[in-house]
Structures are given as C-alpha cells and as structure tokens.
Design a protein around this motif. Structure first.
Motif, PDB file in Angstrom:
ATOM      1  N   MET A  95      11.292  10.665   6.372  1.00  0.00           N
ATOM      2  CA  MET A  95      11.730  10.556   4.999  1.00  0.00           C
ATOM      3  C   MET A  95      10.744   9.651   4.255  1.00  0.00           C
ATOM      4  O   MET A  95      10.436   8.550   4.702  1.00  0.00           O
ATOM      5  CB  MET A  95      13.138   9.959   4.950  1.00  0.00           C
ATOM      6  CG  MET A  95      13.564   9.663   3.543  1.00  0.00           C
ATOM      7  SD  MET A  95      15.302   9.314   3.273  1.00  0.00           S
ATOM      8  CE  MET A  95      15.600   7.895   4.261  1.00  0.00           C
ATOM      9  N   SER A  96      10.236  10.122   3.132  1.00  0.00           N
ATOM     10  CA  SER A  96       9.289   9.317   2.346  1.00  0.00           C
ATOM     11  C   SER A  96      10.057   8.359   1.440  1.00  0.00           C
ATOM     12  O   SER A  96      11.085   8.706   0.866  1.00  0.00           O
ATOM     13  CB  SER A  96       8.380  10.219   1.525  1.00  0.00           C
ATOM     14  OG  SER A  96       9.128  10.989   0.614  1.00  0.00           O
ATOM     15  N   GLU A  97       9.533   7.147   1.357  1.00  0.00           N
ATOM     16  CA  GLU A  97      10.226   6.108   0.590  1.00  0.00           C
ATOM     17  C   GLU A  97       9.232   5.356  -0.285  1.00  0.00           C
ATOM     18  O   GLU A  97       8.157   4.967   0.167  1.00  0.00           O
ATOM     19  CB  GLU A  97      10.916   5.143   1.550  1.00  0.00           C
ATOM     20  CG  GLU A  97      11.742   4.091   0.875  1.00  0.00           C
ATOM     21  CD  GLU A  97      12.526   3.266   1.874  1.00  0.00           C
ATOM     22  OE1 GLU A  97      13.458   3.815   2.502  1.00  0.00           O
ATOM     23  OE2 GLU A  97      12.184   2.084   2.040  1.00  0.00           O
ATOM     24  N   LEU A  98       9.612   5.167  -1.517  1.00  0.00           N
ATOM     25  CA  LEU A  98       8.799   4.438  -2.484  1.00  0.00           C
ATOM     26  C   LEU A  98       9.553   3.186  -2.893  1.00  0.00           C
ATOM     27  O   LEU A  98      10.738   3.246  -3.218  1.00  0.00           O
ATOM     28  CB  LEU A  98       8.544   5.312  -3.720  1.00  0.00           C
ATOM     29  CG  LEU A  98       7.633   4.726  -4.777  1.00  0.00           C
ATOM     30  CD1 LEU A  98       6.181   4.714  -4.278  1.00  0.00           C
ATOM     31  CD2 LEU A  98       7.726   5.544  -6.073  1.00  0.00           C
ATOM     32  N   SER A  99       8.868   2.049  -2.867  1.00  0.00           N
ATOM     33  CA  SER A  99       9.452   0.799  -3.341  1.00  0.00           C
ATOM     34  C   SER A  99       8.855   0.455  -4.690  1.00  0.00           C
ATOM     35  O   SER A  99       7.641   0.556  -4.880  1.00  0.00           O
ATOM     36  CB  SER A  99       9.163  -0.340  -2.358  1.00  0.00           C
ATOM     37  OG  SER A  99       9.791  -0.100  -1.127  1.00  0.00           O
ATOM     38  N   VAL A 100       9.706   0.063  -5.608  1.00  0.00           N
ATOM     39  CA  VAL A 100       9.273  -0.351  -6.937  1.00  0.00           C
ATOM     40  C   VAL A 100       9.792  -1.771  -7.155  1.00  0.00           C
ATOM     41  O   VAL A 100      11.001  -2.000  -7.142  1.00  0.00           O
ATOM     42  CB  VAL A 100       9.815   0.585  -8.035  1.00  0.00           C
ATOM     43  CG1 VAL A 100       9.339   0.132  -9.409  1.00  0.00           C
ATOM     44  CG2 VAL A 100       9.426   2.033  -7.770  1.00  0.00           C
ATOM     45  N   ASP A 157      11.549  11.062  -1.128  1.00  0.00           N
ATOM     46  CA  ASP A 157      12.948  11.285  -0.784  1.00  0.00           C
ATOM     47  C   ASP A 157      13.826  10.163  -1.317  1.00  0.00           C
ATOM     48  O   ASP A 157      14.965  10.400  -1.724  1.00  0.00           O
ATOM     49  CB  ASP A 157      13.115  11.367   0.743  1.00  0.00           C
ATOM     50  CG  ASP A 157      12.371  12.553   1.329  1.00  0.00           C
ATOM     51  OD1 ASP A 157      12.455  13.642   0.733  1.00  0.00           O
ATOM     52  OD2 ASP A 157      11.700  12.383   2.370  1.00  0.00           O
ATOM     53  N   ARG A 158      13.282   8.946  -1.288  1.00  0.00           N
ATOM     54  CA  ARG A 158      14.032   7.777  -1.781  1.00  0.00           C
ATOM     55  C   ARG A 158      13.112   6.901  -2.612  1.00  0.00           C
ATOM     56  O   ARG A 158      11.967   6.660  -2.237  1.00  0.00           O
ATOM     57  CB  ARG A 158      14.547   6.920  -0.619  1.00  0.00           C
ATOM     58  CG  ARG A 158      15.769   7.444   0.031  1.00  0.00           C
ATOM     59  CD  ARG A 158      16.223   6.611   1.208  1.00  0.00           C
ATOM     60  NE  ARG A 158      16.021   5.185   1.064  1.00  0.00           N
ATOM     61  CZ  ARG A 158      16.778   4.260   1.641  1.00  0.00           C
ATOM     62  NH1 ARG A 158      17.773   4.611   2.390  1.00  0.00           N
ATOM     63  NH2 ARG A 158      16.521   2.982   1.489  1.00  0.00           N
ATOM     64  N   VAL A 159      13.650   6.404  -3.713  1.00  0.00           N
ATOM     65  CA  VAL A 159      12.958   5.416  -4.531  1.00  0.00           C
ATOM     66  C   VAL A 159      13.895   4.216  -4.622  1.00  0.00           C
ATOM     67  O   VAL A 159      15.026   4.331  -5.086  1.00  0.00           O
ATOM     68  CB  VAL A 159      12.635   5.945  -5.947  1.00  0.00           C
ATOM     69  CG1 VAL A 159      12.005   4.855  -6.792  1.00  0.00           C
ATOM     70  CG2 VAL A 159      11.725   7.170  -5.869  1.00  0.00           C
ATOM     71  N   ILE A 160      13.414   3.077  -4.128  1.00  0.00           N
ATOM     72  CA  ILE A 160      14.220   1.864  -4.133  1.00  0.00           C
ATOM     73  C   ILE A 160      13.599   0.887  -5.120  1.00  0.00           C
ATOM     74  O   ILE A 160      12.410   0.590  -5.046  1.00  0.00           O
ATOM     75  CB  ILE A 160      14.290   1.227  -2.733  1.00  0.00           C
ATOM     76  CG1 ILE A 160      14.902   2.232  -1.748  1.00  0.00           C
ATOM     77  CG2 ILE A 160      15.094  -0.065  -2.769  1.00  0.00           C
ATOM     78  CD1 ILE A 160      14.888   1.771  -0.319  1.00  0.00           C
ATOM     79  N   VAL A 161      14.416   0.396  -6.050  1.00  0.00           N
ATOM     80  CA  VAL A 161      13.956  -0.543  -7.064  1.00  0.00           C
ATOM     81  C   VAL A 161      14.461  -1.932  -6.712  1.00  0.00           C
ATOM     82  O   VAL A 161      15.657  -2.135  -6.476  1.00  0.00           O
ATOM     83  CB  VAL A 161      14.459  -0.130  -8.466  1.00  0.00           C
ATOM     84  CG1 VAL A 161      14.026  -1.155  -9.511  1.00  0.00           C
ATOM     85  CG2 VAL A 161      13.943   1.258  -8.821  1.00  0.00           C
ATOM     86  N   TYR A 162      13.528  -2.878  -6.657  1.00  0.00           N
ATOM     87  CA  TYR A 162      13.849  -4.277  -6.393  1.00  0.00           C
ATOM     88  C   TYR A 162      13.669  -5.052  -7.688  1.00  0.00           C
ATOM     89  O   TYR A 162      12.599  -5.025  -8.288  1.00  0.00           O
ATOM     90  CB  TYR A 162      12.916  -4.857  -5.324  1.00  0.00           C
ATOM     91  CG  TYR A 162      13.042  -4.174  -3.991  1.00  0.00           C
ATOM     92  CD1 TYR A 162      13.946  -4.624  -3.034  1.00  0.00           C
ATOM     93  CD2 TYR A 162      12.262  -3.056  -3.693  1.00  0.00           C
ATOM     94  CE1 TYR A 162      14.062  -3.982  -1.815  1.00  0.00           C
ATOM     95  CE2 TYR A 162      12.374  -2.409  -2.472  1.00  0.00           C
ATOM     96  CZ  TYR A 162      13.265  -2.888  -1.537  1.00  0.00           C
ATOM     97  OH  TYR A 162      13.377  -2.250  -0.332  1.00  0.00           O
ATOM     98  N   TYR A 163      14.719  -5.739  -8.113  1.00  0.00           N
ATOM     99  CA  TYR A 163      14.679  -6.483  -9.367  1.00  0.00           C
ATOM    100  C   TYR A 163      15.504  -7.744  -9.178  1.00  0.00           C
ATOM    101  O   TYR A 163      16.643  -7.680  -8.697  1.00  0.00           O
ATOM    102  CB  TYR A 163      15.241  -5.624 -10.507  1.00  0.00           C
ATOM    103  CG  TYR A 163      15.381  -6.352 -11.814  1.00  0.00           C
ATOM    104  CD1 TYR A 163      14.278  -6.913 -12.449  1.00  0.00           C
ATOM    105  CD2 TYR A 163      16.620  -6.472 -12.423  1.00  0.00           C
ATOM    106  CE1 TYR A 163      14.410  -7.583 -13.648  1.00  0.00           C
ATOM    107  CE2 TYR A 163      16.756  -7.135 -13.636  1.00  0.00           C
ATOM    108  CZ  TYR A 163      15.653  -7.688 -14.245  1.00  0.00           C
ATOM    109  OH  TYR A 163      15.781  -8.346 -15.430  1.00  0.00           O
TER     110      TYR A 163
END
Length: 149
Positions: free
Chosen positions: A1-6, A136-142
């Motif tokens: 699963m591809s994952e992007l962190s923002v 597949d997933r984009v996770i946003v850290y704020y």
C-alpha cells in the motif's frame, strides 16, 4: 500500500499587521513513505548530537536566526553548523514542499487572511489532485499551530 505523509506547519498570526509579523506562512512538506530517509536523518542527528544541539529538541529556525532562546548562547559558527546540517538534510531527502506566503499588508487579518490561505491551499490541491490520488493513503500531520490540549 502506498502512503504519502504531508507535514503542515504555520508561522505568523491572524492579528493586525505588525512589524514583527508582516506575513502568514503555511508550509507543507510531502514525503512518499516508500522512499526512506533513515540515513539522512541519522546524519542530521549525529551532527546535532556531536555539536551539543540535541538538547534543543525540534529546531525552530526563526529563533535560531534571531539568536533568541534557546539558541542565544550559540556563537555564529555553531549556528551556521546547525543551518548547514538542516540544509543538507533537506537537500538529500526525497521530499517535496509547498509554501504559501500571504502578505498581511494586502490581505489584512481575520477572515480576509483565512480566505486567502484557503484559496491558495485549494488551488495547490486542485493542481496536484492526480498526484495525491495516486496514493492509497494520504496522512496529514498538523500540530494545530503548536497548541496543546
């Protein structure tokens, strides 16, 4: 699963224009989790540790630039080494970034400022929607502006 962190961070405030805070800045750092940064992070941590910088925790560049606490006791050479380490880390990592800079002289404070930020962020997301949708997933850290509950 591809994952992007923002990772999202901001600088400035929604108050009236002041000499110490003429801009509101929103920064996004985007990292594909399939592209490891462990080696680069290890190099950065090593330089910080060897220079005694590890006691500072996260590095906040505005106080570092202005020689404010907790960096006030560092001399120019030490501060330069810290900047060099941060610069090398960011250049070696396979990350993308976007900075939204809003000049408060033109967009004031409160609602007008918030509207401008929302417009620019929305435009960035629309222009790059296919990139974001390729994961597949984009996770946003704020950190909610550094506020803690």
């Amino acid at each position: 699963m591809s994952e992007l962190s923002v990772f999202v961070d901001e600088s400035g405030d929604f108050g009236a224009l002041a000499a110490h805070c003429p801009f509101y800045i929103v920064s996004l750092v985007v990292h594909d989790q399939d592209e490891p940064i462990d080696a680069q992070l290890g190099r950065l941590e090593k330089v910080m540790r060897e220079s005694g910088f590890d006691r500072y925790g996260p590095v906040h560049t505005a106080p570092l630039i202005r020689r404010e606490a907790p960096y006030s006791e560092l001399d120019g050479r030490q501060r330069r080494r810290m900047f060099d380490a941060l610069f090398a880390f960011s250049r070696r990592c396979s990350m993308r970034h976007k900075v939204i800079l809003v000049d408060k002289r033109w967009f004031g404070d409160g609602d007008a400022l918030e509207e401008r930020i929302a417009r620019e962020l929305g435009e960035f997301l629309r222009e790059n929607i296919s990139f974001f949708q390729s994961y597949d997933r984009v996770i946003v850290y704020y950190d909610r502006g550094g506020k803690r509950r």
